[in-house]
Design a protein around this motif. Structure first.
Motif, PDB file in Angstrom:
ATOM      1  N   MET A  98     -13.893  38.162  68.702  1.00 21.79           N
ATOM      2  CA  MET A  98     -12.885  37.325  68.066  1.00 21.79           C
ATOM      3  C   MET A  98     -12.607  36.079  68.884  1.00 21.79           C
ATOM      4  O   MET A  98     -12.546  34.979  68.372  1.00 21.79           O
ATOM      5  N   TRP A 145      -3.625  31.911  61.272  1.00 23.18           N
ATOM      6  CA  TRP A 145      -3.741  32.624  62.550  1.00 23.18           C
ATOM      7  C   TRP A 145      -3.261  34.070  62.412  1.00 23.18           C
ATOM      8  O   TRP A 145      -3.864  34.994  62.974  1.00 23.18           O
ATOM      9  N   LEU A 146      -2.177  34.292  61.679  1.00 24.35           N
ATOM     10  CA  LEU A 146      -1.707  35.663  61.451  1.00 24.35           C
ATOM     11  C   LEU A 146      -2.826  36.515  60.855  1.00 24.35           C
ATOM     12  O   LEU A 146      -2.943  37.699  61.144  1.00 24.35           O
ATOM     13  N   ALA A 179       6.864  30.315  68.173  1.00 26.68           N
ATOM     14  CA  ALA A 179       6.062  31.539  68.046  1.00 26.68           C
ATOM     15  C   ALA A 179       4.700  31.404  68.723  1.00 26.68           C
ATOM     16  O   ALA A 179       3.873  32.299  68.612  1.00 26.68           O
ATOM     17  N   PHE A 184       2.121  29.677  67.999  1.00 19.82           N
ATOM     18  CA  PHE A 184       0.944  29.681  67.129  1.00 19.82           C
ATOM     19  C   PHE A 184      -0.023  28.610  67.616  1.00 19.82           C
ATOM     20  O   PHE A 184       0.383  27.453  67.812  1.00 19.82           O
ATOM     21  N   TYR A 235       6.036  39.322  58.435  1.00 16.73           N
ATOM     22  CA  TYR A 235       6.320  38.198  59.322  1.00 16.73           C
ATOM     23  C   TYR A 235       7.627  37.563  58.869  1.00 16.73           C
ATOM     24  O   TYR A 235       7.711  37.008  57.776  1.00 16.73           O
ATOM     25  N   ILE A 290       6.524  39.191  66.738  1.00 18.34           N
ATOM     26  CA  ILE A 290       6.170  39.601  65.366  1.00 18.34           C
ATOM     27  C   ILE A 290       4.807  39.040  64.952  1.00 18.34           C
ATOM     28  O   ILE A 290       4.111  39.646  64.143  1.00 18.34           O
ATOM     29  N   LYS A 291       4.429  37.904  65.548  1.00 18.96           N
ATOM     30  CA  LYS A 291       3.068  37.374  65.314  1.00 18.96           C
ATOM     31  C   LYS A 291       2.021  38.351  65.847  1.00 18.96           C
ATOM     32  O   LYS A 291       1.096  38.750  65.131  1.00 18.96           O
ATOM     33  N   MET A 345       1.817  41.635  63.885  1.00 18.74           N
ATOM     34  CA  MET A 345       1.036  41.587  62.646  1.00 18.74           C
ATOM     35  C   MET A 345      -0.457  41.504  62.941  1.00 18.74           C
ATOM     36  O   MET A 345      -1.266  42.168  62.291  1.00 18.74           O
ATOM     37  N   ARG A 346      -0.834  40.705  63.943  1.00 14.83           N
ATOM     38  CA  ARG A 346      -2.262  40.609  64.272  1.00 14.83           C
ATOM     39  C   ARG A 346      -2.818  41.960  64.722  1.00 14.83           C
ATOM     40  O   ARG A 346      -3.929  42.343  64.343  1.00 14.83           O
ATOM     41  N   LEU A 370      -3.461  44.118  61.859  1.00 12.46           N
ATOM     42  CA  LEU A 370      -4.671  43.737  61.122  1.00 12.46           C
ATOM     43  C   LEU A 370      -5.936  43.917  61.964  1.00 12.46           C
ATOM     44  O   LEU A 370      -7.023  43.502  61.562  1.00 12.46           O
ATOM     45  N   LEU A 404      -6.610  42.535  64.881  1.00 10.18           N
ATOM     46  CA  LEU A 404      -7.008  41.287  65.541  1.00 10.18           C
ATOM     47  C   LEU A 404      -6.589  41.289  67.006  1.00 10.18           C
ATOM     48  O   LEU A 404      -5.686  42.024  67.399  1.00 10.18           O
TER      49      LEU A 404
END
Lengths: 184, 198
Positions: free
Chosen positions: A1, A76-77, A104, A106, B48, B185-186, B189-190, B193, B195
């Motif tokens: 990844m 990205w999520l 966050a 991101f 999220y 929380i990001k 969730m990853r 999934l 990730l």
């Protein structure tokens, strides 16, 4: 990844230095960018066209630039890397939405073409041109400015690693001098 | 009814019904009460929660839906939040994500800031806007039968994005607060999934 490739330094080896959109496209593809969002801009027209023709990249046409900040976070999520293309005037539209990326952490890669700073004929472009980099700095987005095509390609490669590898929020600033004077 | 923008449905009951037996659903919430409503229905790593970035919810949902075509993404937001992202409905309409469902909990008011009326409370019709933009389905839900139909519709395939304006009462139930740490929380969730988490 986490495929991190630093190939920016050799990206112009065979390329026409004026063909920086193609070189940037190749760098972003090496970094496995899968989503691209944009508000059209003359300076980005080649890069937009290259991404729109790419079946492996989802291209989102936006009504306003801040939408792309939110799309990047969602991508990205779900495990995809994205890039956001805009003109400097669009940076002003993004400011509150950028709090999503910064708070966050991101990964965010924006590529911003400048107006209002070099041989600009339109006074209405000047205020946001002056505010672009300070506004990004104020909300916590790091800016990396390119004044030559060679620098630009290297900077995009570096910015991609900082964003997707180190969870940073980066705006690559393409100077108006590099883009050339707009023909009117 | 004094105000045509206000409904009779209970927001917590609507959200709890939509998330009952949620299976593989991924959920993005708009700031304020929708975030609390989704948390009150049961915290989940596939949620999220937005605590800011007003106008972002449907577009975070778009990016997620485009990255995960195999999952249905449900955005739960409010009328004020969606109104701030009105242009985003145009962006979503032309992107045509078949796995994106937007549920607007519409009470015609800005509940978080003192119950000032919103545009929908003054007559604007979000479902009609979404329909005109080209959503595959856009409906206003006003009763429990409509909520049941919506809960079913979420589980079914569609040809494009869908938006449902669910008319709820204008009240503020007790807050149910999820984590405010957007990084946590990001990454949650990853991880959910499969990730990498940085």
């Amino acid at each position: 990844m986490s495929k991190i490739t630093v190939a920016a330094s050799d990206s112009l080896e065979e390329a026409d230095p004026l063909d920086w959109p193609n070189a940037i496209y190749r760098v972003l593809k090496q970094h496995d960018v899968r989503q691209m969002s944009y508000v059209p801009d003359a300076g980005h027209s080649r890069l937009i066209e290259l991404f729109r023709k790419d079946p492996d990249v989802v291209a989102n046409l936006l009504t306003s630039e801040e939408e792309g900040v939110a799309i990047s976070a969602g991508a990205w999520l779900g495990g995809q890397r994205s890039v956001l293309l805009m003109q400097s005037s669009g940076v002003g539209n993004c400011i509150n939405m950028l709090s999503l990326a910064t708070i966050a952490r991101f990964p965010l890669l924006m590529i911003v073409t400048m107006r209002g700073e070099w041989a600009e004929f339109n006074p209405w472009q000047v205020p946001m041109g002056l505010a672009t980099e300070p506004a990004l700095a104020a909300i916590g987005v790091r800016t990396l400015r390119a004044d030559t095509p060679e620098d630009l390609v290297a900077i995009v490669g570096s910015a991609a690693v900082l964003a997707y590898g180190a969870d940073q929020q980066i705006a690559v600033i393409i100077s108006q001098r590099l883009l050339g004077v707009k023909q009117w | 009814m004094v105000n045509p923008g206000v409904g009779i449905l209970d927001r917590r009951a609507v959200v709890a019904r939509l998330l009952r037996d949620r299976q593989d659903l991924l959920v993005v919430t708009g700031l304020g009460s929708p975030t609390y409503d989704v948390h009150a229905a049961g915290d989940h790593p596939g949620n999220y929660y937005l605590w800011g970035a007003m106008g972002a919810a449907a577009l975070v949902g778009l990016g997620l839906a485009q990255a995960r075509r195999d999952r249905t993404v449900l955005v739960v937001t409010g009328d004020g939040e969606q109104l701030m992202g009105l242009g985003g409905l145009a962006t979503i309409a032309i992107a045509k994500p078949a796995n994106l469902v937007i549920v607007v909990l519409d009470n015609g008011h800005y509940g978080e800031t003192g119950m000032q009326r919103s545009h929908t409370g003054l007559g604007l019709d979000l479902a009609s806007i979404a329909e005109a933009a080209g959503f595959a389905q856009a409906l206003t839900v006003t009763d429990q039968a409509g909520v049941e139909a919506l809960a079913q519709a979420i589980k079914e395939p569609a040809s494009g994005p869908r938006l449902y304006a669910v008319k709820i009462t204008a009240d503020n139930p007790q807050r149910s607060l999820p984590p405010r740490d957007g990084v946590h929380i990001k990454n949650r969730m990853r991880a959910h999934l499969g990730l990498g988490v940085s």
